[in-house]
Design an enzyme around this catalytic site. Sequence first.
Site, PDB file in Angstrom:
ATOM      1  N   SER A 138      96.340  70.114 -93.754  1.00 55.18           N
ATOM      2  CA  SER A 138      97.780  69.912 -93.874  1.00 55.18           C
ATOM      3  C   SER A 138      98.448  70.725 -92.790  1.00 55.18           C
ATOM      4  O   SER A 138      97.848  71.674 -92.248  1.00 55.18           O
ATOM      5  CB  SER A 138      98.253  70.403 -95.253  1.00 55.18           C
ATOM      6  N   TYR A 151      98.328  76.567-102.383  1.00 56.14           N
ATOM      7  CA  TYR A 151      98.056  75.403-101.537  1.00 56.14           C
ATOM      8  C   TYR A 151      97.849  75.829-100.084  1.00 56.14           C
ATOM      9  O   TYR A 151      96.904  75.390 -99.420  1.00 56.14           O
ATOM     10  CB  TYR A 151      99.227  74.428-101.649  1.00 56.14           C
TER      11      TYR A 151
END
Length: 257
Positions: A138, A151
């Site tokens: 990401s 995350y």
Amino acid sequence: MKKTAMITGSTSGIGLAIAKSFADRGYNLIFHGLEEEGATIAKEVATAAQVDYLHFTTDLRNADEVKAMAESCLGAFENIDVLVNNAGIQFVRPVEDMPLEKWNELFAVHVNAAFVLVKALLPAMKKKQMGRIINMASAHGLIASPYKSAYIAAKHALIGLTKAVATEGAPYRITSNAVCPGYVLTPLVEAQIPAQMQVHQLSKKEVIEQVFLKDHLIKDFVTPQAVAAAVLFLADSEAAPFITGTTLSIDAGWTAH
């Protein structure tokens, strides 16, 4: 002989777009996903492309189940040519309010499951002297923003694993890379909107503009098809054998700041 691609989280969102792109290229497919209609989706995609397939609903938080899934796949296809660790979950809270169990859950899905699958599939890839490992990281694997400590830490760790595997796979012509999307309007992102509204005290429209797309230079969500194209490039292009240990950002310019 047809090649085989295994894609976790592949019955919706980015993963489904990736699966469809490999199906169009003639790959046999190993689907994984928790959606109730996942088996039907997998069958439809594979049937339309006339490729063989398997479908799993494995709980990626359970390392033993992940290992068993990998062994079943090797038993069916002998070798997995492409592994795409795509499945992901999210939990948004300030650091001081982040439950340890949620921290551990995000690491289990994003990092531990990827490690177990790589560990299980690598020997067959080495024997064949070919393999493509692509981890869905990401933009948050490269930079940070508030309220997503678990995350962000997990995606940074996944990029570290990507680089480590590249160093060990290179002598066997196995490549290992990470794709780093910006915000893609998937069910995972859509599910974050209410939490972001609550945390920031903003409307849905304000959250999209001021949180999700704030740092995109191109003021739009990245499409699942664009991410799928990037994955296919790393797996099955003329350049693919020579790209390893790197991150490919497809983030609408987010990390250019």
